[in-house]
Design a protein around this motif. Structure first.
Motif, PDB file in Angstrom:
ATOM      1  N   LYS A  59      -3.896  -6.738  -9.512  1.00  0.00           N
ATOM      2  CA  LYS A  59      -2.679  -7.210  -8.660  1.00  0.00           C
ATOM      3  C   LYS A  59      -1.823  -6.133  -8.443  1.00  0.00           C
ATOM      4  N   LEU A  60      -1.510  -5.197  -9.515  1.00  0.00           N
ATOM      5  CA  LEU A  60      -0.464  -4.157  -9.487  1.00  0.00           C
ATOM      6  C   LEU A  60      -1.411  -2.963  -8.580  1.00  0.00           C
ATOM      7  N   ALA A  61      -2.650  -2.789  -8.706  1.00  0.00           N
ATOM      8  CA  ALA A  61      -3.385  -1.654  -8.124  1.00  0.00           C
ATOM      9  C   ALA A  61      -3.399  -2.163  -6.486  1.00  0.00           C
ATOM     10  N   ASP A  62      -3.513  -3.406  -6.138  1.00  0.00           N
ATOM     11  CA  ASP A  62      -3.590  -3.792  -4.819  1.00  0.00           C
ATOM     12  C   ASP A  62      -2.122  -3.532  -4.086  1.00  0.00           C
ATOM     13  N   ALA A  63      -0.964  -3.960  -4.963  1.00  0.00           N
ATOM     14  CA  ALA A  63       0.350  -3.560  -4.438  1.00  0.00           C
ATOM     15  C   ALA A  63       0.693  -2.269  -4.433  1.00  0.00           C
ATOM     16  N   MET A  64      -0.081  -1.468  -5.141  1.00  0.00           N
ATOM     17  CA  MET A  64       0.212   0.368  -5.047  1.00  0.00           C
ATOM     18  C   MET A  64      -0.672   0.739  -3.921  1.00  0.00           C
ATOM     19  N   SER A  65      -1.787   0.274  -3.509  1.00  0.00           N
ATOM     20  CA  SER A  65      -2.329   0.392  -2.202  1.00  0.00           C
ATOM     21  C   SER A  65      -1.605   0.156  -1.056  1.00  0.00           C
ATOM     22  N   ASP A  66      -0.915  -1.152  -1.063  1.00  0.00           N
ATOM     23  CA  ASP A  66      -0.023  -1.360  -0.032  1.00  0.00           C
ATOM     24  C   ASP A  66       0.954  -0.491   0.159  1.00  0.00           C
ATOM     25  N   VAL A  67       1.534  -0.149  -0.716  1.00  0.00           N
ATOM     26  CA  VAL A  67       2.892   0.657  -0.851  1.00  0.00           C
ATOM     27  C   VAL A  67       2.358   2.320  -0.191  1.00  0.00           C
ATOM     28  N   ARG A  68       1.120   2.479  -0.645  1.00  0.00           N
ATOM     29  CA  ARG A  68       0.849   3.933  -0.230  1.00  0.00           C
ATOM     30  C   ARG A  68       0.204   3.919   1.271  1.00  0.00           C
ATOM     31  N   ARG A  69      -0.209   2.790   1.509  1.00  0.00           N
ATOM     32  CA  ARG A  69      -0.812   2.586   2.595  1.00  0.00           C
ATOM     33  C   ARG A  69       0.549   2.655   3.849  1.00  0.00           C
ATOM     34  N   ASP A  70       1.470   1.786   3.503  1.00  0.00           N
ATOM     35  CA  ASP A  70       2.844   1.719   4.447  1.00  0.00           C
ATOM     36  C   ASP A  70       3.547   3.030   4.247  1.00  0.00           C
ATOM     37  N   ALA A  71       3.412   3.979   3.468  1.00  0.00           N
ATOM     38  CA  ALA A  71       3.954   5.313   3.309  1.00  0.00           C
ATOM     39  C   ALA A  71       3.086   6.193   4.104  1.00  0.00           C
ATOM     40  N   GLY A  72       2.010   5.802   4.536  1.00  0.00           N
ATOM     41  CA  GLY A  72       1.292   6.654   5.276  1.00  0.00           C
ATOM     42  C   GLY A  72       0.130   7.851   4.420  1.00  0.00           C
ATOM     43  N   GLN A  73      -0.140   7.243   3.172  1.00  0.00           N
ATOM     44  CA  GLN A  73      -0.951   7.977   2.380  1.00  0.00           C
ATOM     45  C   GLN A  73      -2.229   7.579   2.677  1.00  0.00           C
ATOM     46  N   PRO A  74      -3.120   8.559   2.381  1.00  0.00           N
ATOM     47  CA  PRO A  74      -4.752   8.326   2.494  1.00  0.00           C
ATOM     48  C   PRO A  74      -5.258   7.222   1.600  1.00  0.00           C
ATOM     49  N   ASN A  75      -6.211   6.418   2.026  1.00  0.00           N
ATOM     50  CA  ASN A  75      -6.588   5.257   1.230  1.00  0.00           C
ATOM     51  C   ASN A  75      -8.063   6.069   0.210  1.00  0.00           C
TER      52      ASN A  75
END
Length: 129
Positions: A59-75
């Protein structure tokens, strides 16, 4: 500016998953360059799979992915090769610190020691018992 968006975005997104927002490891792993960020996550996955005292906090990993995506960071797919190389470096580093051979590494002992040191990737490794 991206760091501000990243820091601000994590509060909103992680609040819903019950993550400890006061944990500096959460911010530290989010601020890593993408290749290193995903390498650290891979390290947490591999170690928690080898130690039944810890579980991976998806759950935390998924939330981190969301934050990074919203900030324009590569997946993770965009940096797959770089993160694979970074993960190999981290495996070798941990192996040299805790026994010399990744395959024979005592994952529980490594996770205990890294958690005590506050290593960023350990925010994703939750003690189960």
């Amino acid at each position: 500016m991206k760091h501000l968006v990243l820091a601000g975005g994590i509060i909103g997104l992680l609040a819903g998953c019950g993550a400890d927002l006061g944990d500096p490891r959460t911010q530290a792993i989010l601020q890593l360059p993408s290749q290193r960020h995903y390498a650290e996550r891979q390290l947490a996955i591999e170690l928690t799979q080898r130690c039944n005292r810890y579980s991976y906090d998806q759950k935390l990993a998924d939330a981190m992915s969301d934050v990074r995506r919203d900030a324009g960071q590569p997946n993770s797919l965009q940096v797959r090769e770089g993160s694979a190389l970074e993960a190999d470096v981290r495996r070798r580093t941990l192996a040299s610190l805790y026994g010399g051979d990744w395959a024979a590494l005592d994952a529980c002992a490594a996770l205990d020691a890294e958690t005590a040191q506050g290593s960023p990737f350990t925010v994703l490794a939750k003690r189960t018992g």
